[in-house]
Design an enzyme around this catalytic site. Structure first.
Site, PDB file in Angstrom:
ATOM      1  N   CYS A  24      58.142  34.107 -21.685  1.00  0.00           N
ATOM      2  CA  CYS A  24      56.929  33.894 -20.868  1.00  0.00           C
ATOM      3  C   CYS A  24      56.719  35.144 -20.032  1.00  0.00           C
ATOM      4  O   CYS A  24      56.743  35.105 -18.797  1.00  0.00           O
ATOM      5  CB  CYS A  24      57.095  32.657 -19.981  1.00  0.00           C
ATOM      6  SG  CYS A  24      57.482  31.144 -20.875  1.00  0.00           S
ATOM      7  N   ALA A  25      56.473  36.261 -20.697  1.00  0.00           N
ATOM      8  CA  ALA A  25      56.543  37.567 -20.052  1.00  0.00           C
ATOM      9  C   ALA A  25      55.403  37.824 -19.079  1.00  0.00           C
ATOM     10  O   ALA A  25      55.554  38.610 -18.147  1.00  0.00           O
ATOM     11  CB  ALA A  25      56.578  38.673 -21.112  1.00  0.00           C
TER      12      ALA A  25
ATOM     13  N   GLY B 259      54.717  41.244 -17.398  1.00  0.00           N
ATOM     14  CA  GLY B 259      55.848  42.064 -17.808  1.00  0.00           C
ATOM     15  C   GLY B 259      56.803  42.501 -16.724  1.00  0.00           C
ATOM     16  O   GLY B 259      57.684  43.328 -16.977  1.00  0.00           O
ATOM     17  N   GLY B 260      56.690  41.942 -15.520  1.00  0.00           N
ATOM     18  CA  GLY B 260      57.551  42.381 -14.435  1.00  0.00           C
ATOM     19  C   GLY B 260      59.033  42.263 -14.745  1.00  0.00           C
ATOM     20  O   GLY B 260      59.810  43.195 -14.505  1.00  0.00           O
ATOM     21  N   LYS B 261      59.438  41.116 -15.285  1.00  0.00           N
ATOM     22  CA  LYS B 261      60.856  40.931 -15.584  1.00  0.00           C
ATOM     23  C   LYS B 261      61.260  41.691 -16.848  1.00  0.00           C
ATOM     24  O   LYS B 261      62.403  42.144 -16.959  1.00  0.00           O
ATOM     25  CB  LYS B 261      61.176  39.443 -15.698  1.00  0.00           C
ATOM     26  CG  LYS B 261      61.086  38.721 -14.359  1.00  0.00           C
ATOM     27  CD  LYS B 261      61.532  37.272 -14.465  1.00  0.00           C
ATOM     28  CE  LYS B 261      61.485  36.602 -13.090  1.00  0.00           C
ATOM     29  NZ  LYS B 261      60.108  36.509 -12.558  1.00  0.00           N
TER      30      LYS B 261
ATOM     31  N   ASP C 114      54.039  36.000 -24.730  1.00  0.00           N
ATOM     32  CA  ASP C 114      53.529  34.965 -23.845  1.00  0.00           C
ATOM     33  C   ASP C 114      52.540  34.129 -24.642  1.00  0.00           C
ATOM     34  O   ASP C 114      51.829  34.649 -25.515  1.00  0.00           O
ATOM     35  CB  ASP C 114      52.842  35.579 -22.615  1.00  0.00           C
ATOM     36  CG  ASP C 114      52.660  34.578 -21.486  1.00  0.00           C
ATOM     37  OD1 ASP C 114      53.410  34.660 -20.507  1.00  0.00           O
ATOM     38  OD2 ASP C 114      51.778  33.705 -21.596  1.00  0.00           O
TER      39      ASP C 114
ATOM     40  N   ASP D 172      60.818  32.445 -18.038  1.00  0.00           N
ATOM     41  CA  ASP D 172      60.232  32.382 -16.691  1.00  0.00           C
ATOM     42  C   ASP D 172      59.063  31.416 -16.813  1.00  0.00           C
ATOM     43  O   ASP D 172      57.927  31.809 -17.050  1.00  0.00           O
ATOM     44  CB  ASP D 172      59.775  33.772 -16.254  1.00  0.00           C
ATOM     45  CG  ASP D 172      59.311  33.807 -14.807  1.00  0.00           C
ATOM     46  OD1 ASP D 172      59.344  32.744 -14.152  1.00  0.00           O
ATOM     47  OD2 ASP D 172      58.896  34.877 -14.337  1.00  0.00           O
TER      48      ASP D 172
ATOM     49  N   CYS E  20      59.517  29.627 -10.372  1.00  0.00           N
ATOM     50  CA  CYS E  20      59.277  29.933  -8.952  1.00  0.00           C
ATOM     51  C   CYS E  20      58.875  28.638  -8.265  1.00  0.00           C
ATOM     52  O   CYS E  20      57.947  28.613  -7.458  1.00  0.00           O
ATOM     53  CB  CYS E  20      58.234  31.024  -8.783  1.00  0.00           C
ATOM     54  SG  CYS E  20      56.680  30.752  -9.642  1.00  0.00           S
TER      55      CYS E  20
END
Length: 430
Positions: free
Chosen positions: A238-239, A242-244, A262, A310, A363
């Site tokens: 679940c990019a 793309g932060g992670k 994603d 994520d 989150c």
């Protein structure tokens, strides 16, 4: 614009948000388009007033006795910004473009209003229907955690170690007076102004050169806890933007095979420019739209060393930076997210090789989206997947600053000063 005129604008926007049940960002954008005379500093100050009002919407309305934009803003100035009645009255003076003067009742409420007898959903500024779940997680610390979620979020960045160390980034950004983040060994925290506004990092030369990414410390920690290693095949399922994925590339020194995808191709759009800037080596697989959608990961089933999920969630852990989201949250939203989480976890499990690792991240602070989601996967897999403790070794000092749950760990603003991330680790036995 004068400070009083900014208050008038914020009241107008808060009333618009309430009347049309719309995201704050949309209301702020529309106001800015209709009032082009307002400069960037004015718009930033107005946005800060609106978001602070939303952070304290319930408690401000409680002490002021009504839930209008005016009442919320007046109450917020006392509760969130600590202004006394005379200071607030000087802003509400009825001058040109200023809000009308305070009434006798408003003055009395500012002087005498108290949250001592307020119910927890008011004192903690949260929707009442989520409190049973949050109480299950936090127990007697519920109000402490909710109040932490009502504070402004800090401005954190992650040094891109593919290009330079954190110490080098600290030196290069010395004019911004950054400090090392308390827990993440990759992060720097940039001071905010009194109005909550930070510097324009997206035009900083070091950012344009790929030297850092804007990323909350909690997200950095979640990336580190994923345990990525050089030589592995890793899927970021679940990019999003793309932060992670970028963080995992830096953590492994571009020595892992990283695949980012994603379910929503639109969310993936920003990743390409970010990859170009950062030097991260990530294979992006964008799903096709339409009826004939093919599974872009089908060739990887049963072969992947590590899958990061994520997951889509209610975002209850990000209320500090998205305060309007809590007031738009509905029970039906939670049910929808739980269904999505089950679907993405099942897909992740199918990708794993025997002995492979699944790292589940949200989150969210709600157990229904966290431990319960993990338990659901374990039941559906009939013993093929088992939960294992998350290795905290990548983040020294984290162990004493988290809440442990039955299946994972929970970061929260009151303990870590981060967004409320949840992390659980599983492995495929066979």
């Amino acid at each position: 614009m004068t400070p009083s005129a900014r208050l008038s604008a914020a009241i107008e926007i808060l009333d618009d948000i309430a009347a049309r049940r719309r995201p704050a960002a949309d209301a702020l954008k529309d106001w800015g388009l209709a009032h082009r005379f307002a400069g960037s500093g004015d718009r930033a100050a107005i946005a800060s007033l609106v978001y602070d009002g939303l952070r304290r919407r319930a408690s401000a309305a409680w002490i002021m006795g009504e839930e209008t934009g005016r009442a919320i803003l007046i109450g917020m100035l006392r509760l969130q910004r600590g202004l006394a009645e005379p200071s607030i009255a000087s802003l509400f003076d009825g001058a040109r473009f200023a809000p009308p003067p305070l009434t006798d009742d408003e003055r009395r409420r500012l002087a005498e209003g108290s949250l001592a007898d307020a119910p927890p959903e008011v004192a903690g500024d949260a929707p009442a229907f989520v409190l049973p779940s949050l109480t299950e997680l936090f127990g007697d610390a519920l109000l402490t955690e909710l109040r932490a979620l009502g504070r402004r979020a800090p401005l954190d960045i992650r040094a891109n170690t593919l290009k330079q160390s954190r110490d080098a980034a600290l030196e290069a950004l010395a004019d911004l007076s950054p400090e090392a983040t308390p827990l993440s060994p990759l992060g720097l925290r940039i001071p905010l102004g009194e109005d909550g506004r930070g510097p324009a990092l997206h035009v900083d030369p070091l950012f344009l050169e790929g030297g850092f990414e804007i990323q909350d410390e909690g997200s950095q920690i979640a990336s580190l806890l994923a345990g990525a290693r050089p030589g592995e095949t890793i899927v970021d399922l679940c990019a999003g933007g793309g932060g992670k994925s970028l963080a995992l590339a830096a953590i492994t020194g571009n020595a892992a095979r990283l695949i980012a995808t994603d379910a929503d191709p639109r969310r993936l759009a920003p990743i390409h420019e970010r990859l170009r800037r950062s030097g991260a080596e990530v294979e992006v697989r964008t799903p096709r739209t339409g009826k004939a959608r093919a599974d872009v990961l089908a060739d990887l089933d049963g072969t992947v060393d590590r899958v990061l999920v994520d997951a889509p969630c209610t975002g209850t852990g990000t209320w500090r930076r998205n305060p309007d989201a809590k007031w738009r949250l509905r029970p039906g939203s939670l049910a929808g997210r739980i269904a999505e989480q089950a679907e993405v976890l099942d897909r992740a499990a199918a990708l794993l090789r025997p002995g492979g690792t699944l790292v589940y991240v949200t989150c969210s602070l709600l157990p229904e989206e966290n431990d319960a989601a993990v338990d659901g996967l374990l039941r559906r897999c009939g013993g093929a997947i088992q939960a294992v403790p998350t290795d905290l070794g990548a983040v020294p000092g984290l162990d004493g600053n988290i809440r442990r749950t039955a299946r994972g760990i929970q970061m929260s603003p009151a303990l870590t000063g981060t967004d409320g991330f949840y992390v659980a680790t599983m492995t495929r036995k066979s």
